[in-house]
Design a protein around this motif. Structure first.
Motif, mmCIF file in Angstrom:
data_model
loop_
_atom_site.group_PDB
_atom_site.id
_atom_site.type_symbol
_atom_site.label_atom_id
_atom_site.label_comp_id
_atom_site.label_asym_id
_atom_site.label_seq_id
_atom_site.Cartn_x
_atom_site.Cartn_y
_atom_site.Cartn_z
ATOM 1 N N THR A 187 0.788 -1.229 0.223
ATOM 2 C CA THR A 187 -0.004 -0.067 -0.128
ATOM 3 C C THR A 187 0.809 1.175 -0.017
ATOM 4 O O THR A 187 0.556 2.236 -0.689
ATOM 5 C CB THR A 187 -0.864 0.022 1.045
ATOM 6 N N ARG A 190 2.463 1.679 -3.430
ATOM 7 C CA ARG A 190 1.606 2.077 -4.441
ATOM 8 C C ARG A 190 1.528 3.806 -4.166
ATOM 9 O O ARG A 190 1.313 4.492 -5.324
ATOM 10 C CB ARG A 190 0.123 1.409 -4.098
ATOM 11 N N GLN A 191 1.394 4.052 -3.121
ATOM 12 C CA GLN A 191 1.233 5.641 -2.772
ATOM 13 C C GLN A 191 2.484 6.408 -3.178
ATOM 14 O O GLN A 191 2.319 7.418 -3.728
ATOM 15 C CB GLN A 191 0.876 5.896 -1.020
ATOM 16 N N GLU A 192 3.552 5.891 -2.971
ATOM 17 C CA GLU A 192 4.877 6.276 -3.414
ATOM 18 C C GLU A 192 5.000 6.484 -5.172
ATOM 19 O O GLU A 192 5.377 7.454 -5.685
ATOM 20 C CB GLU A 192 6.088 5.468 -3.092
ATOM 21 N N ARG A 194 2.097 6.829 -6.824
ATOM 22 C CA ARG A 194 1.362 7.613 -7.320
ATOM 23 C C ARG A 194 1.935 8.994 -7.094
ATOM 24 O O ARG A 194 1.520 9.864 -8.007
ATOM 25 C CB ARG A 194 0.026 7.541 -6.452
ATOM 26 N N ASN A 195 2.671 9.228 -6.170
ATOM 27 C CA ASN A 195 3.144 10.463 -5.803
ATOM 28 C C ASN A 195 4.106 11.005 -6.940
ATOM 29 O O ASN A 195 4.455 12.047 -7.371
ATOM 30 C CB ASN A 195 3.724 10.516 -4.507
#
Length: 228
Positions: A187, A190-192, A194-195
């Protein structure tokens, strides 16, 4: 006549037009765009006062170049200019290709300028960045390039983590705590990703990207004229 043309009127409304939501984003072409931006930055830096001074000094002091090519300083500078212009043309052709997917009219017509800079010079007059603004745009492109390179690396990490997670989920004997921790890692990764996509050209539109590249190229062309 130029001041009243549709082309010039569009230019002053381009900021408003850029807010439209129906324009296509670069997406996976971010890697190619980042490579293109890197070439633009390198070409701009090569035309700096320091680099041009170094080039002139190397030509003046290079015995080998004089023996193999010519003793005419201007001729040697012309060779350097031709190499720069060839690099410029190759980059401009790539920008033209990107421009075909733009919504705003001028970028669809950028090919006309690339094919005939003299004939269509008036249409693009005033699109060059001022020096300080160009330096800011160069830094922005450098950030885009760095973010895209990091995005590529983090996507590889994410693919490996997701593959391991699938194996753990498929194994009925997997430790529940280990599985939860791995899910958290995926998770976060995945956020990394997206950023980084938001920091890269990935989510930028074709119009935004071509606008930046085309104006940078026009600024570089003015710099070439000034230097040579």
């Amino acid at each position: 006549m130029v001041a009243d043309s549709w082309f010039t009127n569009w230019r002053w409304n381009s900021r408003k037009a850029s807010t439209e939501t129906d324009k296509e984003a670069i997406g996976v072409l971010a890697y190619e765009v980042a490579g293109l931006m890197s070439k633009v930055v390198n070409l701009w830096n090569y035309l700096s006062d320091r680099e041009i001074h170094r080039l002139r000094e190397e030509i003046v002091n290079s015995i080998g170049a004089k023996r193999l090519v010519a003793e005419d300083h201007d001729y040697l500078m012309d060779l350097a200019l031709n190499e720069i212009l060839e690099n410029f043309r190759l980059i401009a052709k790539s920008v033209v290709w990107l421009g075909r997917k733009c919504k705003d009219p001028p970028f669809l017509l950028f090919q006309r300028f690339v094919n005939d800079p003299v004939g269509y010079n008036l249409e693009w007059f005033g699109w060059q960045y001022r020096l300080k603004k160009m330096e800011r745009k160069v830094k922005k492109m450098e950030k885009f390039v760095a973010a895209t390179m990091q995005l590529s690396q983090e996507l590889e990490v994410l693919a490996e983590l997701e593959q391991t997670l699938r194996r753990l989920q498929a194994n009925a004997d997997s430790d529940h705590v280990k599985l939860l921790n791995f899910q958290k890692r995926v998770t976060l990764q995945r956020q990394e990703v997206r950023n980084l996509r938001e920091m890269s050209p990935w989510i930028r539109t074709y119009d935004y990207t071509v606008h930046l590249l085309a104006r940078s190229l026009l600024t570089i062309l003015e710099r070439i004229k000034h230097v040579f």
